[in-house]
Design an enzyme around this catalytic site. Structure first.
Site, PDB file in Angstrom:
ATOM      1  N   LEU A  63       0.853  -1.189   0.000  1.00  0.00           N
ATOM      2  CA  LEU A  63       0.000   0.000   0.000  1.00  0.00           C
ATOM      3  C   LEU A  63       0.890   1.239   0.000  1.00  0.00           C
ATOM      4  O   LEU A  63       1.611   1.486   0.965  1.00  0.00           O
ATOM      5  CB  LEU A  63      -0.906   0.017   1.234  1.00  0.00           C
ATOM      6  CG  LEU A  63      -1.886  -1.148   1.365  1.00  0.00           C
ATOM      7  CD1 LEU A  63      -2.660  -1.036   2.672  1.00  0.00           C
ATOM      8  CD2 LEU A  63      -2.845  -1.194   0.184  1.00  0.00           C
ATOM      9  N   ASP A  72      -5.390  -4.907  17.961  1.00  0.00           N
ATOM     10  CA  ASP A  72      -4.008  -4.503  18.281  1.00  0.00           C
ATOM     11  C   ASP A  72      -3.729  -3.170  17.596  1.00  0.00           C
ATOM     12  O   ASP A  72      -2.767  -3.027  16.842  1.00  0.00           O
ATOM     13  CB  ASP A  72      -3.016  -5.566  17.819  1.00  0.00           C
ATOM     14  CG  ASP A  72      -1.597  -5.330  18.348  1.00  0.00           C
ATOM     15  OD1 ASP A  72      -1.437  -4.495  19.265  1.00  0.00           O
ATOM     16  OD2 ASP A  72      -0.659  -5.957  17.842  1.00  0.00           O
TER      17      ASP A  72
END
Length: 262
Positions: free
Chosen positions: A81, A172
């Protein structure tokens, strides 16, 4: 296994040499053109498949995540990305939509926080679910290093945690698991389960946290009740126990602070 070999195992062609990326403390991460290859020496069985399942679950709820090209016990091949501008309002919108979703029950497949294995569990009371699935395994693993704090941790969960309803969670959500892309924010490396949104919010407050621009936008979209705010230190105990397990007694001060604030 080397990153080029893993890419070959996935049937994909390398475009240039492997470029190391920051992968936190748990994995070695490389970029090879449009691909990201993740490896972890000594990774426990199921580690990479659990990450792939978590990414698929978040994607199914409309969260932007990298595409998984290949997964196996040896590693993971993901879409790279590219970096884009920070957009905290867009992140707030994406997370508020995720956290507003309601599932039938609390549930978690067997998974990991970092490389620490966590059991599967489904249904029941939220406080019991969170303690047995998230706290108790880490407490057992760290008890001898807690310098007497173990009973204090146990006592925190004798009082019920607030329950807004079962919601999909990243699990997380620290700053390193967020990436801003040209198409908007994306989430990486989840420890996915269905629980209470306070778990995500608590991690986002640890270790420097997220900026006020995010919190203003998030609260405008999904206000945080006072009871949930008060419970955040108890959720932070989960992550601090993990840090004691992985990194040692330097995190006992933070754990004591969270216990005292609860």
């Amino acid at each position: 296994m080397e990153p080029l070999a893993l890419l070959g195992r996935a049937g994909l062609e390398a475009q240039g040499p492997p470029l190391p990326l920051h992968g936190g403390e748990m994995a070695q991460v490389y970029r090879l053109g449009p691909y990201v290859v993740k490896l972890a020496r000594g990774a426990p069985p199921g580690f990479f498949p659990a990450e792939a399942r978590g990414l698929a679950a978040l994607g199914a709820y409309g969260v932007r995540v990298p595409r998984v090209y290949w997964v196996g016990e040896e590693g993971l091949v993901l879409e790279f990305l590219p970096e884009g501008p920070e957009d905290w309002e867009a992140l707030a919108g994406m997370l508020a939509r995720l956290h507003r979703r309601r599932e039938a029950a609390y549930r978690a497949e067997p998974g990991f926080l970092g490389t620490f294995p966590l059991p599967g569990r489904e249904g029941g009371d939220w406080t019991e679910f969170f303690f047995l699935r998230c706290i108790e395994p880490l407490l057992a693993a760290t008890w001898s290093r807690l310098e007497g704090l173990g009973p204090r941790v146990e006592a925190l969960f004798r009082t019920p945690l607030p329950a807004e309803g079962p919601s999909p969670l990243h699990g997380d959500l620290w700053r390193g698991n967020l990436r801003f892309t040209p198409e908007g924010p994306a989430l990486l490396d989840p420890s996915f389960f269905v629980g209470e949104r306070g778990v995500d919010l608590a991690m986002m407050r640890l270790f420097g946290g997220f900026p006020q621009a995010f919190w203003r936008a998030y609260r405008a979209l999904y206000p945080i009740p006072e009871a949930v705010e008060r419970a955040l230190p108890r959720y932070q105990v989960y992550y601090l126990l993990a840090h004691v397990h992985f990194f040692g007694p330097g995190y006992l001060g933070g754990l004591w602070k969270a216990i005292s604030a609860s």
